[in-house]
Structures are given as structure tokens and as C-alpha cells.
Design an enzyme around this catalytic site. Structure first.
Site, short mmCIF file in Angstrom:
data_model
loop_
_atom_site.label_atom_id
_atom_site.label_comp_id
_atom_site.label_asym_id
_atom_site.label_seq_id
_atom_site.Cartn_x
_atom_site.Cartn_y
_atom_site.Cartn_z
N HIS B 136 0.85 -1.20 0.00
CA HIS B 136 0.00 0.00 0.00
C HIS B 136 0.89 1.26 0.00
O HIS B 136 0.64 2.21 -0.73
CB HIS B 136 -0.92 -0.02 1.22
CG HIS B 136 -1.62 1.28 1.51
ND1 HIS B 136 -2.93 1.52 1.14
CD2 HIS B 136 -1.21 2.41 2.13
CE1 HIS B 136 -3.27 2.74 1.52
NE2 HIS B 136 -2.25 3.31 2.13
N GLU B 137 1.93 1.24 0.82
CA GLU B 137 2.83 2.39 0.89
C GLU B 137 3.59 2.57 -0.43
O GLU B 137 3.78 3.70 -0.90
CB GLU B 137 3.82 2.25 2.05
CG GLU B 137 3.18 2.19 3.43
CD GLU B 137 2.26 3.37 3.73
OE1 GLU B 137 2.45 4.43 3.10
OE2 GLU B 137 1.36 3.23 4.57
N HIS B 140 1.51 4.28 -2.89
CA HIS B 140 1.52 5.73 -2.70
C HIS B 140 2.70 6.35 -3.44
O HIS B 140 2.57 7.37 -4.11
CB HIS B 140 1.66 6.09 -1.21
CG HIS B 140 0.36 6.18 -0.49
ND1 HIS B 140 -0.70 6.94 -0.93
CD2 HIS B 140 -0.05 5.63 0.69
CE1 HIS B 140 -1.72 6.83 -0.08
NE2 HIS B 140 -1.35 6.04 0.92
N GLU B 207 -6.20 7.33 -1.01
CA GLU B 207 -6.05 6.15 -0.15
C GLU B 207 -6.68 4.92 -0.80
O GLU B 207 -6.09 3.84 -0.82
CB GLU B 207 -6.70 6.37 1.23
CG GLU B 207 -5.93 7.30 2.15
CD GLU B 207 -4.50 6.83 2.42
OE1 GLU B 207 -4.28 5.59 2.52
OE2 GLU B 207 -3.61 7.67 2.51
#
Lengths: 217, 289
Positions: B136-137, B140, B207
Site C-alpha cells: 500500500h505504501e 503511494h 487512499e
């Protein structure tokens, strides 16, 4: 940044797009002649093994594909004598490990397995093909004698990234260090023969689970 | 790999950005009208400096430090391989000693990024869940979210500064030409309030996008879903001290720290249940061939 890149950035879909981009197996066969060059010019012999690294998907369909890859390799084993095994390492990545003393057969088997993944729509899960080489005690007068561990064979790997469609060298030393001098040498000698990754920030290390082992062990 | 793009999410993202853009156009017009345009280049330099040091600032405020391959071999191997799948140069890996189970990514570009996890996160999650959070990071980083949010909030920051200055100088210092400045302050106040909500909405959409990206990197949406639920459940037991120290980092975190009476409009992150629902949908798509 091109127009498409900009649009993807605005939509926030770059991660999706790149994580699912199909594999690029184009340059895989360049390895056949590279085996010859490695031995003739640098004294590096094949370790008689190569491996295909992929990351799994949480679906039944994907397990079926892995089963079929296994079936293909079993058929190949009877044909060429290339032994294979499936193995999951401690980080959860999966490997198809191939063993054969003929490098030609290794490259062919890796290609067969990779093709099956790609045909079935899972090319994006292929990470790398790893081809292993070693030379006894530091080779022949290459001037790099100061940084080798005595009595130990030099290990080097050519790693083919399916994500980027290019090769890069990886020369691990004990203690999670890389022999950059050797990597540089491999790069200079094989440049032109293999399609190389010119951006070194993509030369991912692939450490073994055990010190001194192959990446797939 | 079968999965469908989320057109609803993309549509919302474009609409939000369009509204922001329209609002900012009006704002710049108002600044030119009132001869207050000189603020922009001055503030631009500030924000640019902040953008360049954003990763250092984030790491510093968390008390995080870079860790070597020998200190955290597992974590490094994981980050390295997820980067490979995401087609991203391997980011710097950092660990923060904290009682909050959390993670964030910082950095101005794909080549210059840092992924940070807290010690509590490493204790809380199992391997698959940690992978889900790290992916997930990385998503980003891949989506250039630091850059996108910096650009999206630049004029909002300018508006905020003008409002603050208006309070200091008390608006009507000199009667001649002071009226123009007063108009600029009122316009800035309106722009700041409206853009605040738009930016929060945009942040929530980013997100969702990172959740999708991360799930497709690992190929296991369920791993991230279970990590989110676990972190969310653990958030209630976070020591008060950590809450005070780290709440300003909320926009960076994978799951924000809970504080009382935060309305949906004010939050930088979607509700965890919603994120888990979306991931479940993605899981179904990957399964149904």
C-alpha cells in the site's frame, strides 16, 4: 513525464497499471550465448542450475496455472533431462528451480515455464529468471584479487527482470554485501550481447535465505 | 489476472481536482484584482523547500531512522521484492520506535522515497499482512501522492497564510488601498475553507487508489484487508503519549489515529470498513475467472 504518465498520476492508477503490466520475455534467449562468453572471457562456469521467481496470486485459477507449469516441466524432464522443483522461500515468493548441466536446456526450460504464465494471463506475476555462475578462487589475474574471500569461489548471477525486459548482474559476497567491481566487469563484458538494465537503481539484490546459498535456496 | 478498473473512483478523483482547479482560478483572479499576487512566488519557494525536505521532516517528526539490510533482513527482502513487482527502485527502509502500529511513505519522487514502519506494526502483523501494508505504501510512492497532494494544496496554503496575516495586521491599517487587501483576505478565507474539504476528499480517494494498487502488487487483497482491521482494532489501545506526539502525521499514516468527534468530511482516510469492503470486491474479481 509523458502525457499518459500524467493522466495516470492524476487518476492515481500508476501503481495498478505497473503492477499488472505484462511480462517482457523478449531478451531471455540472449542467455544461451552469454553462457559461452562468461566461460571463455571471464572463466565463469555455469552452476548447472537456473530459477524462475514469481509472486503468487490468491486465486484458484492461479494454482491451476502453477500445476500446468509443473506438468509442462515434467514432460520436458523426460525430453531433455532437466530436473525441476517448486519451492517457496522464507519471504513468500515462489521459485521454479531447474537443474541441468547443459545451459542451453536451462534457458529453454525457463522460457517454457515463463511462456505458460504469460499465455495464461499471469505474466505480470513473473519477477525474474536467475542464472548462476561461479569461478574457482578468484579467476585469472583480473586485478580484483584484493576483495575476494580466499578459498571461496566467486559467485555471480545474471538476473533477467521480466518487469523491465532487461538483464542485470548480481555478485553477492558473504554478509549481504555486493561485489560491485565484479558486477561492473560483468556489465562491461556482456554489454551488447545481453539487453542490460542501464538504471542501476533497478538492480535489485536477491539474497539467499542462507549465507552463501543461491538466491533460490 | 482479471480485475476491473474502478471508474467510479477515477471519476470522483477527476471531479474533485476539477473543482479545486476552478476554485484556484477564481482565487488567483481575486489576488490579481487586489494587487496581492506577489504572495504566490514567495510562498512557492517555501512550499518547494518543504516538498524537497518532506521525507526528512516526516522521518524526523516520527523519530524514525534508516535501517540497514543486516539489521532487518526480512523487512528489506520484502520491500525489495514488492518494489520489483511494482516496478519501482527500492526505497530507503526506516523504522520508528513507537507504540502505534503504523506505516507511511515519504519522498518527493519514485527515485527518492522512504518507506517507514513502526516497531509496533512489526509486532502486530504477520508476514502477509505486513506485505499488504508495505505494498500500500509503495503504491503511494508509485502514484506520486506526495507530489499530487503538494500541488493540490499549494494555493490552499497560500490562502491560509493570507488569512493569518490579515489577523495580524488587522485588515484596515491604512484607509487608502486597504480595502483591496480586505477583499483579498475575505476571498482567501472562503477559498481556504472550501479547498480544505476538497483536499480532504482527494486524500481519501488517493487512499482507495493506494489500497487497490497495493492489493494488485501483492495479489492478495485479503492480506491488506486483514491488516487494516487488525491495526484499526489496536488503535484504541494506543498510549495517550503517542497520540499527542503523532497526530500531526495522520495524513501520512496507513490508518489515522483516532481522535474524538472527527466528522467524515474532516478525515484524510476513508473508514476502515469501507476500505475492507472495496478490497473484498477486488478479491472476488481476482477469484472469478
Amino acid at each position: 513525464m509523458g502525457l499518459f504518465d500524467t493522466i495516470r498520476t492524476v487518476l492515481g492508477t500508476t501503481a495498478e497499471a505497473d503492477a499488472t503490466r505484462d511480462a517482457d520475455p523478449e531478451d531471455l534467449f540472449g542467455m544461451s550465448t552469454a553462457y559461452v562468453t562468461m566461460e571463455a572471457d571471464l572463466g565463469f562456469r555455469s552452476v548447472d542450475a537456473a530459477a524462475l521467481c514469481f509472486s503468487g496470486v490468491d486465486s484458484t485459477d492461479f494454482s491451476d496455472v502453477v500445476d500446468d507449469v509443473e506438468a509442462i516441466l515434467r514432460a520436458g524432464e523426460e525430453e531433455t533431462g532437466t530436473a525441476f522443483e517448486l519451492h517457496e522461500d522464507s519471504h513468500g515468493w515462489e521459485w521454479v528451480i531447474l537443474r541441468d548441466d547443459d545451459p542451453e536446456d536451462l534457458v529453454t526450460s525457463v522460457h517454457f515455464a515463463a511462456d505458460e504464465f504469460i499465455e495464461r494471463g499471469y505474466g505480470s506475476r513473473l519477477l525474474a529468471a536467475v542464472f548462476g555462475f561461479e569461478r574457482a578462487g578468484g579467476g585469472r589475474g583480473t586485478g580484483g584479487s584484493d576483495d575476494r574471500t580466499d578459498g571461496d569461489a566467486d559467485r555471480a548471477y545474471w538476473i533477467y527482470s521480466f518487469r523491465r525486459g532487461a538483464y542485470y548482474p548480481f555478485a553477492p559476497k558473504p554478509g549481504k554485501a555486493r561485489n560491485q567491481q565484479l558486477e561492473f566487469k560483468l556489465e562491461s563484458v556482456l554489454d551488447g550481447e545481453l539487453g542490460l538494465e542501464d538504471d542501476e537503481s533497478y538492480w535489485y539484490p536477491m539474497w539467499s535465505d542462507r549465507d552463501g546459498g543461491h538466491p533460490w535456496e | 489476472m482479471d480485475w476491473k478498473p474502478d471508474w467510479g473512483l477515477r471519476g470522483r478523483m477527476v471531479l474533485t481536482m476539477f473543482l479545486l482547479f476552478a476554485l484556484y482560478l477564481v482565487f488567483v483572479g481575486a489576488l490579481i484584482q487586489t494587487d496581492s499576487f506577489f504572495f504566490l512566488p514567495v510562498m512557492g519557494l517555501f512550499v518547494l523547500a518543504q516538498f524537497f525536505f518532506s521525507d526528512k521532516l516526516a522521518l524526523y517528526s516520527m523519530g524514525a531512522k534508516e535501517v540497514s539490510e543486516n539489521e532487518y533482513p526480512e523487512l528489506h527482502a520484502m520491500v525489495s521484492r514488492l518494489s520489483q513487482q511494482a516496478d519501482l527502485p527500492k526505497p530507503t527502509v526506516a523504522v520508528a520506535d513507537s507504540g502505534v502500529p503504523n506505516a507511511f511513505a515519504a519522498g518527493r519522487s519514485q527515485k527518492n522515497s522512504t518507506v517507514c514502519v513502526t516497531t509496533e506494526l512489526l509486532r502486530t502483523l504477520d508476514r502477509d499482512e505486513l506485505e499488504g501494508v508495505l505494498a500500500h505504501e509503495l503504491a503511494h510512492v508509485k502514484n506520486r501522492d506526495v507530489m499530487v497532494m503538494t500541488i493540490a494544496s499549494f494555493l490552499s496554503t497560500v490562502a491560509f497564510m493570507i488569512v493569518r496575516m490579515g489577523f495580524w495586521f488587522g485588515g484596515g491599517r491604512n484607509r487608502q488601498g486597504g480595502g483591496g487587501f480586505l477583499v483579498a483576505i475575505v476571498a482567501s478565507l472562503v477559498v481556504w475553507i472550501v479547498s480544505y474539504f476538497l483536499i480532504r476528499a482527494l486524500s481519501r480517494y488517493r487512499e482507495f487508489a493506494a489500497d487497490r494498487g497495493g492489493a494488485l502488487i501483492t495479489g492478495r487483497p485479503s492480506a491488506l484487508a486483514s491488516a487494516l482491521m487488525k491495526i484499526d482494532g489496536r488503535m484504541d489501545n494506543v498510549p495517550k503519549k503517542d497520540l499527542r506526539e503523532q497526530s500531526e502525521m495522520n495524513a501520512f499514516f496507513i490508518v489515522p489515529l483516532k481522535s474524538d468527534a472527527i466528522g467524515r468530511l474532516f478525515s484524510t482516510h476513508p473508514a476502515t470498513e469501507k476500505r475492507v469492503d472495496r478490497l473484498r470486491e477486488l478479491e472476488r474479481e481476482l477469484e472469478s475467472q
